[in-house]
Design an enzyme around this catalytic site. Structure first.
Site, PDB file in Angstrom:
ATOM      1  N   PHE A 141      -8.016  -2.136  -5.701  1.00 42.13           N
ATOM      2  CA  PHE A 141      -7.205  -3.178  -5.392  1.00 42.13           C
ATOM      3  C   PHE A 141      -6.330  -2.931  -4.059  1.00 42.13           C
ATOM      4  O   PHE A 141      -6.195  -1.888  -3.765  1.00 42.13           O
ATOM      5  CB  PHE A 141      -6.336  -3.486  -6.735  1.00 42.13           C
ATOM      6  CG  PHE A 141      -5.453  -2.754  -7.448  1.00 42.13           C
ATOM      7  CD1 PHE A 141      -5.037  -1.740  -6.525  1.00 42.13           C
ATOM      8  CD2 PHE A 141      -4.568  -3.451  -8.252  1.00 42.13           C
ATOM      9  CE1 PHE A 141      -4.052  -0.822  -7.344  1.00 42.13           C
ATOM     10  CE2 PHE A 141      -3.680  -2.494  -8.906  1.00 42.13           C
ATOM     11  CZ  PHE A 141      -3.638  -1.489  -8.395  1.00 42.13           C
ATOM     12  N   GLU A 142      -5.625  -4.065  -3.776  1.00 35.46           N
ATOM     13  CA  GLU A 142      -5.054  -4.057  -2.385  1.00 35.46           C
ATOM     14  C   GLU A 142      -5.771  -3.602  -1.022  1.00 35.46           C
ATOM     15  O   GLU A 142      -5.401  -3.021  -0.338  1.00 35.46           O
ATOM     16  CB  GLU A 142      -3.582  -3.218  -2.659  1.00 35.46           C
ATOM     17  CG  GLU A 142      -2.746  -3.916  -3.777  1.00 35.46           C
ATOM     18  CD  GLU A 142      -1.248  -3.477  -3.444  1.00 35.46           C
ATOM     19  OE1 GLU A 142      -0.848  -3.371  -2.171  1.00 35.46           O
ATOM     20  OE2 GLU A 142      -0.472  -3.566  -4.362  1.00 35.46           O
ATOM     21  N   GLY A 143      -7.089  -3.886  -1.107  1.00 37.61           N
ATOM     22  CA  GLY A 143      -7.815  -3.601  -0.301  1.00 37.61           C
ATOM     23  C   GLY A 143      -8.697  -2.402  -0.740  1.00 37.61           C
ATOM     24  O   GLY A 143      -8.104  -1.470  -0.777  1.00 37.61           O
TER      25      GLY A 143
ATOM     26  N   ARG B   7       0.737  -1.351  -0.037  1.00 40.31           N
ATOM     27  CA  ARG B   7      -0.231   0.066   0.152  1.00 40.31           C
ATOM     28  C   ARG B   7       0.782   1.305  -0.067  1.00 40.31           C
ATOM     29  O   ARG B   7       0.570   2.193  -0.416  1.00 40.31           O
ATOM     30  CB  ARG B   7      -0.889   0.097   1.190  1.00 40.31           C
ATOM     31  CG  ARG B   7      -1.979  -0.917   1.095  1.00 40.31           C
ATOM     32  CD  ARG B   7      -2.867  -1.014   2.382  1.00 40.31           C
ATOM     33  NE  ARG B   7      -3.935  -2.060   2.383  1.00 40.31           N
ATOM     34  CZ  ARG B   7      -3.921  -3.080   3.015  1.00 40.31           C
ATOM     35  NH1 ARG B   7      -3.462  -3.150   4.285  1.00 40.31           N
ATOM     36  NH2 ARG B   7      -4.768  -4.078   2.803  1.00 40.31           N
TER      37      ARG B   7
END
Lengths: 570, 258
Positions: free
Chosen positions: A393-395, A273
């Site tokens: 994306f990535e949460g 992140r």
């Protein structure tokens, strides 16, 4: 040594939730060593030259593919082994230096940043964090020199935001000392080109399901890959489904402890992140430069449109966003470089905030250039398409907010629990107000330049109100906060703004101390412009925790859901 | 083969040039400094020769401490050694003095071939390579776009008006390199890290046996100014036939284009 074996050291934000300022982490604003800064500068020069000669983002976007010679070139430049220690064939860059490079890559082409980040921000990261010596020696050199491109495989059709619910199964066979994997993974970056996969699967340990992380080699029999997905943006990055049908994985390829895979999965994403945030900061700067270039030469009403106030407002907004995102990201990366073990809240703040500012910037740039931006022969619509994924994306950013609030409340929650244990419910009466207020009134953010007293006051009063509110919520709702989305969103919004205020103050303060207040007038304006809104957002979000229209919002949503759309009286 | 490559630290060509208040210097405070682009062809050529034939590539420059950056860049590309010729007496060196400094340094270094860019951007004198060959008493071939080794000689292609000239030169010699000779490599991260461990030798006037008094510029710069800004365009009005007449008149009398 794996990161989890290090002594615990908290970041800035977990302490803000308890009303504490960690001055040593906040001041001065960190910077790279001169030596590393020179390395990064030279590498970025090389990358710029390479990009000019070999990279055509338009063609790559249209072809939905990154040409193999571009990937080869990235490996040759050393861009694919930035974070791998030198002893394993990489460059061993710090997190800050790594993110500076990722920012430049993201600025040039978002697809490329996703490919590069999929490889080393997340793809091989679990080996760096949780791998043993044999695994590192075997795989990292291959990841650094291009023999294996890495991919991170967590998401499944039924396990998106709820990543803990993966269905891919691993069954241990004591005879062969290996695991058999079955299941499928979805939307895996670098899926078709990866020679090394970090795969997360469930296995039964002592009668309970638990997640374990595995290294799966690309050539493993039984592993098949779907067709590249056709996407809205970041088209040149490769995204596929992966299927595992009785894929044998030797026991030696278990990453970290069996049953502790979910922790590894989340830890990897904490790093991912940050580089994502850095890429977004790069994107904002690129959009700014493009839009300003246009606004200066485009004449309407007899003057360049950059003279018009409504255009200038948008340009200023982009400049402030770039300043804040930059400041947030590189304060957070420095936490990693200073051996802070818990930087996940800062990382989530960067991801959510920077991706949203990038989207604003894409929107602002398109509005500044007008019709041109809508035409596919100009880069704006591609940059807009490319930027959208970052909020997903990535949460998703919703998951980031949930995480910021719940992770941040965990420690104050533990404190409350301990008090509850000691003195029962009675001990809690007045805790949220009396004890906290008394305690917090003594906690000041000292050490800033005197010219920045106003900023310090806003941070102090915001933090105090924030920590008291957090405590009150815990007293009032306890564990129920886990399912209270509006509450999570508000607490997280306030936290993100506070982190942005701390990061920009830190950076401005360090500049002012080095160069004097007059030399930093522009940076002071950027900071003040951010603060002017941010401190009010903190105040308003906290006020909304107590008085809000949530019941009405829920009624409206419920009716709409019931009607499956819009239906009102005629 | 041991190759000596002469490089120059120059402001990049995208720098917006301003004349300093004294009217005699450029204000390059905001410039981004790089290796002279033509010298990159020379470095690349040196590296290719080394990879083929063995030997060492040494890069050399005349300049201040900041010129180390360009030497570092060449080392990161793969050069083995670097020499910085730096002395207060070298500060205003003209092409003649620069060539004398380089010739004195070259005499102390093992070199079978000397390469340079065809000219240094910024100064644009195009003299140092030729003067260096003259001072050393060896052949000079300029503006080279192709190079092949034949025994102890070089077959060289050079650009001339409307065609290509092929020249044979015996070693040692001085070659000035032109775009098209090769495609310079970019320093990889590995090369950049390795360059940090390579030593840069610094030589002063005394180390080179040069008398500072003889290095004074042989010409004096009187004035430096930017070209005058372009005047605004003229838009004609009125009936089309009148406009055409007016245009012809202006082109004839004012612009003197017809």
């Amino acid at each position: 040594m794996s990161a989890s074996a290090k002594a615990e050291k908290l970041g800035i934000m977990p302490q803000i939730f308890a009303g504490h300022f960690d001055r040593d982490l906040i001041f001065p604003y960190p910077k790279m060593s001169a030596d590393e800064a020179e390395t990064v500068e030279m590498l970025l020069d090389s990358f710029a030259g390479f990009a000019k000669r070999k990279l055509d983002p338009v063609k790559m976007d249209q072809a939905h593919e990154t040409p193999p010679e571009v990937l080869k070139g990235l490996f040759e430049l050393g861009l694919m082994g930035l974070a791998i220690p030198e002893q394993y064939g990489g460059a061993g860059l710090s997190m800050t230096a790594y993110c500076k490079v990722m920012e430049a890559v993201g600025r040039h082409d978002a697809s490329l940043a996703v490919t590069v980040g999929g490889h080393q921000s997340i793809g091989m990261k679990a080996i760096l964090l949780a791998g043993n010596e044999e695994q590192k020696e075997k795989y990292l050199p291959q990841c650094a020199d291009g023999r294996r491109i890495a991919a991170y495989a967590l998401t499944e059709p039924e396990a998106g935001s709820d990543a803990g619910s993966v269905k891919t199964r691993a069954v241990y066979n004591p005879k062969t000392k290996s695991f058999t994997l079955n299941g499928s993974k979805l939307w895996i970056t670098n899926g078709a080109i990866a020679g090394l996969l970090t795969v997360f699967a469930k296995e039964e340990i002592n009668g309970k399901d638990a997640m374990t992380a595995f290294i799966v080699e690309g050539e493993a029999p039984g592993l098949t890959r779907g067709k590249p997905e056709l996407k809205m943006g970041i088209r040149a990055s490769n995204t596929t489904e992966l299927n595992f049908e009785n894929v044998e994985v030797p026991e030696a390829n278990v990453l970290g402890e069996r049953g502790k895979g979910f922790k590894v999965a989340l830890e990897v994403l904490d790093y991912g992140r940050l580089s994502l945030g850095a890429g977004c900061a790069g994107g904002i700067k690129e959009l700014m430069q493009l839009a300003i270039g246009h606004a200066k030469q485009r004449r309407q009403f007899g003057a360049p449109i950059s003279d018009l106030e409504m255009i200038r407002g948008k340009i200023a907004q982009m400049a402030v966003a770039a300043w804040v995102c930059d400041s947030m990201v590189y304060l957070a990366t420095s936490l990693v470089d200073r051996d802070v073990t818990d930087f996940s809240i800062e990382s989530a703040c960067c991801k959510a905030y920077c991706s949203e500012r990038l989207w604003d910037a894409a929107n602002n740039a398109m509005q500044i250039v007008g019709g041109i931006g809508y035409m596919t022969e100009y880069p704006y619509e591609r940059l807009m398409r490319d930027s959208r994924i970052n909020m997903i994306f990535e949460g998703t950013n919703e998951i980031q907010r949930l995480y910021i609030t719940l992770a941040g409340m965990k420690r104050p929650g533990d404190v409350l629990k301990a008090i509850q244990k000691r003195g029962g419910v009675g001990a809690l009466v007045g805790y949220g107000t009396h004890t906290m207020k008394k305690h917090l009134s003594a906690n000041h953010l000292e050490g800033a330049h005197p010219s920045l007293a106003w900023h310090v006051e806003r941070i102090e009063e915001g933090t105090k109100a924030f920590a008291i509110a957090v405590d009150k919520l815990l007293v009032a709702h306890g564990k129920k906060v886990v399912s209270m989305g509006f509450l999570q969103e508000r607490v997280a919004n306030a936290a993100i703004q506070l982190y942005g205020m701390i990061a920009t103050l830190s950076r401005l303060d360090t500049l002012v101390k080095a160069k004097g207040p007059e030399a930093c007038a522009y940076e002071a304006d950027l900071t003040k412009a951010f603060f002017a809104k941010a401190w009010r957002t903190v105040r308003d979000e906290l006020a909304l925790l107590e008085r809000n229209g949530d019941a009405r919002t829920i009624r409206v949503a419920e009716r709409a859901i019931e009607h499956e759309g819009f239906k009102v009286l005629n | 083969m041991n190759v000596l490559v002469c490089v120059k630290h120059v402001p990049d060509t995208e720098t917006r040039v301003k004349v300093a208040a004294d009217g005699l210097h450029l204000d390059l405070g905001e410039a981004n400094w790089v290796v002279n682009p033509y010298d990159e062809y020379a470095v690349e050529q040196g590296l290719q020769l080394k990879e083929k034939l063995g030997g060492e590539v040494t890069v050399i420059t005349v300049g201040g401490d900041d010129a180390t950056k360009s030497l570092r860049q060449a080392l990161a590309m793969g050069a083995d050694k670097a020499v910085l010729c730096s002395d207060p007496a070298f500060e205003d060196a003209d092409p003649w003095s620069t060539a004398r400094i380089l010739a004195a340094a070259a005499a102390k270094l093992p070199c079978d071939l000397i390469l340079s860019g065809k000219h240094g951007v910024g100064g644009d004198n195009q003299q140092v390579g030729s003067l260096l060959g003259q001072l050393m008493g060896i052949p000079v071939v300029t503006v080279v776009t192709g190079m092949d080794l034949e025994g102890t000689s070089l077959m060289l292609k050079r650009e001339i008006e409307g065609g290509t000239e092929v020249v044979k030169a015996s070693l040692p010699c001085v070659i000035s390199c032109q775009k098209g000779l090769n495609e310079p490599r970019y320093p990889s991260l590995k090369g950049i890290m390795a360059a940090k461990k390579k030593e840069i030798t610094a030589w002063k006037a005394a180390d080179l046996g040069l008398d500072p008094a003889t290095l004074a510029p042989s010409f004096q710069l009187k004035k430096m100014e930017l070209p005058p800004p372009r005047p605004a365009g003229k838009i004609l009005s009125g009936e089309i036939p009148d406009q055409v007449k007016e245009l012809v008149k202006l082109l004839h009398d004012e612009a003197k284009a017809i």
